[in-house]
Design a protein around this motif. Sequence first.
Motif, PDB file in Angstrom:
ATOM      1  N   TYR A 228      10.652 -59.451 -20.705  1.00 20.24           N
ATOM      2  CA  TYR A 228      11.539 -61.357 -19.906  1.00 20.24           C
ATOM      3  C   TYR A 228      12.333 -61.713 -19.026  1.00 20.24           C
ATOM      4  CZ  TYR A 228       8.777 -60.960 -24.675  1.00 20.24           C
ATOM      5  OH  TYR A 228       7.399 -60.679 -25.430  1.00 20.24           O
ATOM      6  N   VAL A 229      11.874 -62.953 -18.155  1.00 15.32           N
ATOM      7  CA  VAL A 229      12.586 -63.197 -17.766  1.00 15.32           C
ATOM      8  C   VAL A 229      12.822 -65.088 -17.971  1.00 15.32           C
ATOM      9  CG1 VAL A 229      12.539 -61.752 -15.804  1.00 15.32           C
ATOM     10  CG2 VAL A 229      11.590 -64.673 -15.883  1.00 15.32           C
ATOM     11  N   PHE A 230      13.915 -65.890 -18.163  1.00 11.28           N
ATOM     12  CA  PHE A 230      14.220 -66.744 -18.022  1.00 11.28           C
ATOM     13  C   PHE A 230      15.286 -67.922 -16.766  1.00 11.28           C
ATOM     14  CE2 PHE A 230      16.663 -70.614 -20.517  1.00 11.28           C
ATOM     15  CZ  PHE A 230      15.511 -71.343 -21.033  1.00 11.28           C
ATOM     16  N   ASN A 231      14.566 -67.378 -16.165  1.00 13.44           N
ATOM     17  CA  ASN A 231      15.069 -68.537 -14.997  1.00 13.44           C
ATOM     18  C   ASN A 231      15.292 -70.253 -14.787  1.00 13.44           C
ATOM     19  OD1 ASN A 231      16.017 -66.268 -13.556  1.00 13.44           O
ATOM     20  ND2 ASN A 231      13.498 -65.797 -12.727  1.00 13.44           N
ATOM     21  N   PHE A 232      16.871 -70.353 -15.520  1.00 12.35           N
ATOM     22  CA  PHE A 232      16.359 -71.942 -15.973  1.00 12.35           C
ATOM     23  C   PHE A 232      17.389 -72.669 -14.683  1.00 12.35           C
ATOM     24  CE2 PHE A 232      20.528 -69.727 -17.580  1.00 12.35           C
ATOM     25  CZ  PHE A 232      21.339 -70.824 -17.408  1.00 12.35           C
ATOM     26  N   ILE A 233      18.206 -72.231 -14.231  1.00 15.53           N
ATOM     27  CA  ILE A 233      18.197 -72.555 -13.113  1.00 15.53           C
ATOM     28  C   ILE A 233      18.570 -72.254 -12.158  1.00 15.53           C
ATOM     29  CG2 ILE A 233      21.332 -71.866 -13.994  1.00 15.53           C
ATOM     30  CD1 ILE A 233      21.807 -75.205 -13.718  1.00 15.53           C
ATOM     31  N   LYS A 234      19.036 -73.187 -10.596  1.00 11.81           N
ATOM     32  CA  LYS A 234      19.805 -72.497  -9.148  1.00 11.81           C
ATOM     33  C   LYS A 234      21.079 -72.508  -8.955  1.00 11.81           C
ATOM     34  CE  LYS A 234      14.529 -73.545  -7.461  1.00 11.81           C
ATOM     35  NZ  LYS A 234      14.065 -73.999  -5.774  1.00 11.81           N
ATOM     36  N   LYS A 235      21.662 -71.828  -8.365  1.00 12.94           N
ATOM     37  CA  LYS A 235      22.636 -71.207  -8.571  1.00 12.94           C
ATOM     38  C   LYS A 235      22.947 -70.174  -7.822  1.00 12.94           C
ATOM     39  CE  LYS A 235      23.545 -69.141 -13.394  1.00 12.94           C
ATOM     40  NZ  LYS A 235      24.011 -69.032 -14.642  1.00 12.94           N
ATOM     41  N   LYS A 236      24.571 -70.052  -7.230  1.00 15.12           N
ATOM     42  CA  LYS A 236      24.587 -69.755  -6.403  1.00 15.12           C
ATOM     43  C   LYS A 236      25.111 -68.760  -7.185  1.00 15.12           C
ATOM     44  CE  LYS A 236      26.955 -72.625  -3.322  1.00 15.12           C
ATOM     45  NZ  LYS A 236      28.024 -72.973  -2.775  1.00 15.12           N
ATOM     46  N   ARG A 237      25.350 -67.136  -7.153  1.00 17.38           N
ATOM     47  CA  ARG A 237      25.766 -65.998  -7.530  1.00 17.38           C
ATOM     48  C   ARG A 237      27.023 -65.838  -8.261  1.00 17.38           C
ATOM     49  NH1 ARG A 237      22.389 -60.277  -5.474  1.00 17.38           N
ATOM     50  NH2 ARG A 237      20.581 -61.046  -5.513  1.00 17.38           N
ATOM     51  N   VAL A 238      27.911 -65.994  -9.017  1.00 14.44           N
ATOM     52  CA  VAL A 238      28.654 -65.608  -9.572  1.00 14.44           C
ATOM     53  C   VAL A 238      29.119 -64.089  -9.873  1.00 14.44           C
ATOM     54  CG1 VAL A 238      30.227 -65.963 -11.208  1.00 14.44           C
ATOM     55  CG2 VAL A 238      28.480 -67.546 -10.496  1.00 14.44           C
ATOM     56  N   ARG A 239      30.607 -63.396  -9.378  1.00 15.30           N
ATOM     57  CA  ARG A 239      31.059 -62.393  -9.338  1.00 15.30           C
ATOM     58  C   ARG A 239      30.956 -61.338 -10.224  1.00 15.30           C
ATOM     59  NH1 ARG A 239      35.699 -58.973  -8.745  1.00 15.30           N
ATOM     60  NH2 ARG A 239      36.550 -60.820  -9.239  1.00 15.30           N
ATOM     61  N   LYS A 240      30.283 -60.265 -10.694  1.00 13.71           N
ATOM     62  CA  LYS A 240      30.938 -60.532 -12.383  1.00 13.71           C
ATOM     63  C   LYS A 240      31.544 -59.558 -12.477  1.00 13.71           C
ATOM     64  CE  LYS A 240      26.000 -58.389 -12.667  1.00 13.71           C
ATOM     65  NZ  LYS A 240      25.271 -57.527 -13.294  1.00 13.71           N
ATOM     66  N   VAL A 241      32.911 -60.393 -13.929  1.00 12.74           N
ATOM     67  CA  VAL A 241      33.707 -59.567 -14.232  1.00 12.74           C
ATOM     68  C   VAL A 241      33.417 -58.485 -14.362  1.00 12.74           C
ATOM     69  CG1 VAL A 241      35.370 -59.675 -15.708  1.00 12.74           C
ATOM     70  CG2 VAL A 241      34.265 -61.313 -15.227  1.00 12.74           C
ATOM     71  N   ALA A 242      34.607 -56.950 -14.051  1.00 10.30           N
ATOM     72  CA  ALA A 242      35.257 -55.913 -13.661  1.00 10.30           C
ATOM     73  C   ALA A 242      35.824 -55.295 -15.013  1.00 10.30           C
ATOM     74  CB  ALA A 242      35.075 -55.038 -12.133  1.00 10.30           C
ATOM     75  N   ALA A 243      35.922 -53.978 -14.728  1.00 10.97           N
ATOM     76  CA  ALA A 243      36.880 -53.944 -16.449  1.00 10.97           C
ATOM     77  C   ALA A 243      38.123 -54.481 -15.289  1.00 10.97           C
ATOM     78  CB  ALA A 243      36.745 -52.465 -16.564  1.00 10.97           C
TER      79      ALA A 243
END
Length: 526
Positions: A228-243
């Motif tokens: 399933y997908v749940f695309n609820f908002i249009k927003k800019k990509r946020v860089r994922k937090v890396a370790a």
Amino acid sequence: MVYRSDTIAYHNIKTKTTTMSSTTSQQPDDTTAADNAPLSLSTVESRYPQLFCEYKKLEDREKQLKEEIGESTTPGWIACTNFNEALDDNGPNSAMKTNSDANKFCMFLWKCLEASETGSISGDACRQFDILNSALDDTLSLSGTANKFEHLFGWTAAATNHGLDALLYRGDPDRNRVLFKKVADEWKKVFSTNVNDEKLRKFAIWYCECFQKLLKQAKKEYGDHASYVFNFIKKKRVRKVAAEDVDGGNSNNNNNNTISITAIKPHKDARLGLGIAQVKGASHHIKVTSIAPGSLFKDTDLDVGMIIQSVNNKPFNSFTEGSALLKIAEGKFSIEVARTTKENPGKLVPLDNVSQSTKKKSDGKRKSNSQLPPGSSGDDDSTSKKAKNTVSYKTAKAAAVELLIKICAVEGVPPEGVPEVYDSCPEVIEKINTFLKRDGITKTNFMKALNLNGKTLNKLLASEGQEQAGNPCYKAAYIFFEKQRILDGSAKSAARLENEAKYDSGFSLKSKRQASAKKLPKDELE
């Protein structure tokens, strides 16, 4: 709200926060009983007619079940769920006010979902879909953007906190996708307009993200049909937090693989305020993906990217089981956490070595393959090893399914009439945990073979003593392992013979809520 379930929140997010809870607590002096009162049935009938119809179906089903076993019903109670219970006060700083439509609608819907779990997994899935679909139709029929926003928020929060195990596991995928897309499209409309309360808007976005993670996790837990997908908002990509982006220099880690972090949870239903997800390649680990502003761990050393290994010194064998332990914890409790490295996802490393293991060389370049330990990357045989592991896993899984079929096919168990159970809940739980460690056995194929509900099974596994004696999984698992004993030709254990001598009719199959439940000696429950 953390999760399932169970779940993260989940199963999931099983991540529920402290903002909404259905348990009773002492009310502060500045609140009134009316603020904490749940929705009355007359209000539900007038405001949400379709949801009220689903509630009546649950109520009528409860009456029928009680009549069949010769018991009377308690007004306001359905399947051990109390619809008359007062709501906890959310506090003055909460984005979700206790007496708001969003909170009260959320709690009523959540209780309906809890009360729907009274049958087979497929039956629970159908009831959950009808409840959610009716509640959404009632929400979309409301007038006013602010009013619709609050109820849409309540719908999302209730679905997220419940976990929807049965719906995601055995529900119709096509119907589910239409339902989830309908909700996501409405959120896009809402977030495209100006919401006056920015604090509530941010909280709603966080909850939508939790629900999104819950649906993504479903594919890993239940298979490709639950994609399933749940695309609820249009927003800019946020860089994922890396370790490597998170400071691992904790002064209290003492060069150990894990550290213990404590928090105070006033009661079992208090929400942790964590977003959690399963670590890829390590099903028994839970990764912290977000920490809400009102989280119980806000002022502790817990940070995004840490891995939860155990709760109150109890390790867990699956993501769902770990989420259940987080959910039932209360009082002063602790979690053991560690980190993962970007190069070795799913593998734990000492906290004080995280920055070193992921740190770039002084010239800004990472080590080449020749500088890495053999087999860490670039090895020609890595693909063949992976293929061998895949074949081995498939073979073990096929053998496990065959074993489950053989055990369930054993005849003569249970005998005619109500079976007598001679294993206590802790004994059955121990057998389940041991069985799930066998090669190829997963909780999913175990539940499928016994036709068990995931959330109901998690409640049993996380219980103590005989508090879950009325759980249908207790009797079903006992019968399963009795069949296994007969199939293996094994003799009865000493504990089993002792139980038969103590209890002529076996252990009681009634929960503590039922006055007629048989209580066991304290020394036996410990």
